[in-house]
Design a protein around this motif. Sequence first.
Motif, mmCIF file in Angstrom:
data_model
loop_
_atom_site.group_PDB
_atom_site.id
_atom_site.type_symbol
_atom_site.label_atom_id
_atom_site.label_comp_id
_atom_site.label_asym_id
_atom_site.label_seq_id
_atom_site.Cartn_x
_atom_site.Cartn_y
_atom_site.Cartn_z
ATOM 1 N N ARG A 649 73.009 16.661 13.000
ATOM 2 C CA ARG A 649 72.426 17.146 12.128
ATOM 3 C C ARG A 649 71.954 18.641 12.650
ATOM 4 O O ARG A 649 72.187 19.673 11.741
ATOM 5 C CB ARG A 649 71.029 16.522 11.616
ATOM 6 N N ALA A 650 71.831 18.732 13.862
ATOM 7 C CA ALA A 650 71.367 20.037 14.414
ATOM 8 C C ALA A 650 72.756 20.969 14.257
ATOM 9 O O ALA A 650 72.703 22.367 14.090
ATOM 10 C CB ALA A 650 70.898 20.159 15.664
ATOM 11 N N GLU A 651 73.823 20.139 14.570
ATOM 12 C CA GLU A 651 75.024 21.176 14.691
ATOM 13 C C GLU A 651 75.326 21.567 13.120
ATOM 14 O O GLU A 651 76.004 22.621 12.926
ATOM 15 C CB GLU A 651 76.185 20.098 15.038
ATOM 16 N N ALA A 652 75.220 20.726 12.245
ATOM 17 C CA ALA A 652 75.340 20.949 10.892
ATOM 18 C C ALA A 652 74.723 22.248 10.180
ATOM 19 O O ALA A 652 74.855 23.099 9.641
ATOM 20 C CB ALA A 652 75.479 19.791 9.934
ATOM 21 N N LEU A 653 73.191 22.165 10.611
ATOM 22 C CA LEU A 653 72.189 23.067 10.226
ATOM 23 C C LEU A 653 72.620 24.616 10.518
ATOM 24 O O LEU A 653 72.506 25.606 10.192
ATOM 25 C CB LEU A 653 70.746 22.787 10.824
ATOM 26 N N ALA A 662 67.593 23.946 12.665
ATOM 27 C CA ALA A 662 68.160 23.429 13.948
ATOM 28 C C ALA A 662 67.447 23.402 15.105
ATOM 29 O O ALA A 662 67.496 22.202 16.077
ATOM 30 C CB ALA A 662 69.462 24.192 14.119
ATOM 31 N N GLU A 663 66.445 24.198 15.354
ATOM 32 C CA GLU A 663 65.783 24.325 16.274
ATOM 33 C C GLU A 663 64.782 23.127 16.630
ATOM 34 O O GLU A 663 64.510 22.431 17.631
ATOM 35 C CB GLU A 663 65.138 25.746 16.333
ATOM 36 N N ALA A 664 64.245 22.803 15.221
ATOM 37 C CA ALA A 664 63.110 21.687 15.258
ATOM 38 C C ALA A 664 63.886 20.511 15.567
ATOM 39 O O ALA A 664 63.410 19.723 16.257
ATOM 40 C CB ALA A 664 62.620 21.840 13.981
ATOM 41 N N VAL A 665 65.096 20.260 14.941
ATOM 42 C CA VAL A 665 65.811 18.957 15.301
ATOM 43 C C VAL A 665 66.181 18.870 16.822
ATOM 44 O O VAL A 665 65.887 17.871 17.286
ATOM 45 C CB VAL A 665 67.103 19.150 14.327
ATOM 46 N N GLY A 688 73.248 27.391 23.028
ATOM 47 C CA GLY A 688 74.154 28.352 22.143
ATOM 48 C C GLY A 688 73.102 29.003 21.077
ATOM 49 O O GLY A 688 73.225 30.413 21.185
ATOM 50 N N LEU A 689 72.146 28.374 20.629
ATOM 51 C CA LEU A 689 71.261 28.810 19.600
ATOM 52 C C LEU A 689 70.142 30.003 20.266
ATOM 53 O O LEU A 689 69.982 30.844 19.600
ATOM 54 C CB LEU A 689 70.495 27.718 18.853
ATOM 55 N N ARG A 690 69.779 29.383 21.478
ATOM 56 C CA ARG A 690 68.694 30.212 22.116
ATOM 57 C C ARG A 690 69.500 31.505 22.631
ATOM 58 O O ARG A 690 69.125 32.774 22.488
ATOM 59 C CB ARG A 690 68.213 29.741 23.136
#
Length: 965
Positions: A649-653, A662-665, A688-690
């Motif tokens: 789910r994080a990847e899709a978000l 995505a960060e919350a997940v 990667g998000l950070r």
Amino acid sequence: MTVRAASSVLVGRHRELAALRGALARVRAGEPSTVLVGGEAGVGKTRLLEEFAGGATGGGARVLVGQCLELGEAGLPFAPFAAALRTVLRVDGPEVFAGYEAEFARLLPELGRVTAERAAPTATSLGDAPRGYLFDLVAELFQRLADARPLVLLIEDLHWADRSTRDLIGFLVRAARPGRLLLVCTYRTDELQRGHPLRPFLAELDRVRGVQRVDLGRLDRDGTGAILADLLGAEPLARAVDDVHKRTQGNPFFIEELAVAGDPVGCAALPETLRDLLLARVDRLPEPAQRVLRIAAAGGTRFAHDLLAEVAGLPETELEDALRAAVAAQLVVANPDGDYEFRHALVREAVHDELLPGEHARLHARFAAAIEAQPQLVAAGRAPAEIAHHWYAAHDHPRALAAALAAAGAAADRYAYAEQRRLLERALELWELVPDAADLLGMDHLALLEQTVDAAVIAGDFSRAMTLTRAGLAEVDADAAPLRAARLLDQRGRMLALLGKSDGRRELDEAYRLAAGGPEGVERVRLLADIATHLVKIDPEQAARVAAEAATDAEALGAEPALLATRIALLCHGERDLEQGLTELTRAEVAARASGDAPTVVLAKVFQSDMLCELGRYGESAEAAEAGVAEARRVGISRSTGAYLLSNRAEALIALGRWDEAEAVCAEAARIDLSGVTGLHWLQLGAGLRLARAHPAADELVDRALAFLGRPYLWPNHRLPLHELAIESALAADDKVEAVRAAGVAVADERLPQLPREGWPVLSAVARTAARVGDRDLAAAVAALAADLPARHPAARAHAAQVTALLAVGDRVLPAWRAAVLAWRADGQPYPLGRALLALAEAAAGAGERDEAAAAVTEAADIARRLGAAPLAEAAATLARRVGLRGTGQGGAGADLLTAREREVLRLVAEGHSNSRIAERLFISPKTASVHVSRIIAKLDVTNRTEAAALAHRLGLLTEPSDPR
């Protein structure tokens, strides 16, 4: 003069008390906080909490207290939470559990009786309530309580906490974070020897926002004097203060004990040893009271009156007189619920250590027998763990063995798998001491080993599972029991891969050889199916052959459901038609539901969300994963297979640009703390998000993820994204040397050409590196790999177009970036679109297409702002300045960045002239020429003349600006 047994004043703790009050103030403002109070035994942790709790209660907060029990790692799971919830039940009644009484009965068994009395239906049966579900319910309950008024949860003696208690604390601190909850935990620093399980747990909590450590040190001489003055009711002699402070080194508990044990005025008579110190007050009790204390010490720090009465066998009046004397001497404290506890654990330890060997064994045996006969004598749910503890302490090996196995089963029922594994290991230890162990337990030693392996795997103790499989393989006779040997080998092969030690192929091949020759039956079908499932990431063709063999046997036996998980795994690896795969997954999910195979239902959801993501159907992927999370929770496996749905789910978000969600997940996934490589997906995504957001803690998460590359083996679908992360991390730090090194490692990965989904993002990162540093060899390597790598789905096609643009030269650059932007628009991911737009803007500016450059850089800046992608936003602003745009919010070109004179100077700089030569050509002084050059370098945001000239050529700054008309 009467000497009080305990000081009534809090001395020398103003700073620590202020820290606790500050944390409570933050909680009142809605920020969850955790305070870890550490100090040696007797230093005053409990006294500090009592003072703080009194003030917190007076200020309108609700305070709950729970204490860990000294039963060791194999002790009663969740003991402090059970105590706190028992208080909630007593005060608020069962209604506070909002219809989840059956689920909370895992922690508070008396609630099961309430549910039975009401005969109320429950959404989830007790057997299906997993730890994760339980954790969520506890967090939700605390949230409801905190919504009414600030909630303070005090957990004492964390050094005695079992693994399950630590896991629940970690969940509350790292993931759930109920608002207006202050969690305060105390622990003994002198208990944390090397290897103590609390040490890494505290280190992990230290990295969580909102966690604060408070170290409670010893008192100075003035503090010692203040306590003595309060205890004695008069100012002590200086010599007495010096003597007491020297002996106690400022430990408040020892100060109190010395004051009571010695001369009431001068404290001259000092016990010579610590044990004498701790037992001095006990020795002054009447003999009957001392005898009762010795019995009570065998029962633990906390003990129930009825249990003590049963074990002591004394008339009620004699028992009460003895307890009254102990309470009056403040050796024992009576609790409101009718139980007693030693005022300090050190006293219990000293009394317990004084027991003679025979007395020690006899008392523990009496406690065990009493609880076996009347389990209600201890708190609901505690009996199995207590019985196992006491028979073990009594050295009654046969009973201890049987009790350990029973307690392990009870721990498994409460989803305390780590405790289950430790109790089973205790059973293994005792096995050698019980001659008829097999008859007693009704199983052979290998069966016990197999149970322990299973428990270790479920608990996530993969390293221990490895060790146990080695012991099992040394014991099993593969010729006589090929399926048992094969199962151990299959588990070992999987553990090797999960720990990143090897691919486990050798073990899996041997497991297959043994299973193929084993007796036919459902057990063999399931084993072959498991082997195929584990082989699929290593050798899909061999996995398919093993699965086909299992299918043939299953058809003959009517055991088709045993193959569902394997079929799903085969569907989702290797070359496949994703659309057709989705259809087959749906059929497999329906079949799994029909057969009641809950784990396979959730597995289907895992792969369904994964396939949708690869197809570029990100919204559907996120919805499928979210539905899968709910399904996993409903059927009771949200913390095993369901955990992968969180990272999916994080990847899709992330792909949808919903980065905050995505960060919350990712934070939710982090609480699971999976062993080995099973938690790597969310870690890589979160890193990667950070990185894309320039998060202050990005480096820490990136380092944690990249550390996995140091393992001997990683599955390729895990390894390739780490190559991409390594490159992007180096480029973000402008470390060109490291970027080139990481890019070289990536293109050398032999599995890259076989995995387009993971391979294309890697090639994009490598191509970006080649373009950044001008490395022609690296560019050629990328071009060669890209030529043969399939690009079947939207993201892969967009990466392919981007690689083409990054490698393009001359007149092909601008059209290539236009194509890349179109491809990313078709895919729908905003972040790579923003990066492509920025490259398009630079290419357009270089070609003199200023309106196109302005529009592209404006859109890129808008995307960056929406995502919170600070580096992208900064790059857009820099490019806008360089090409002379007023701002990135307007569609057309703005005023030029450089003045006409600066453009003249820049042309001469680009031709290679020195400041002196520029001055001659423009009829200005060398100093003026130097000033112009410095301004140009600053405006273009470069570091030297060479970079300024290169940038001027690339952005078309050497041509005359077009007429704005």
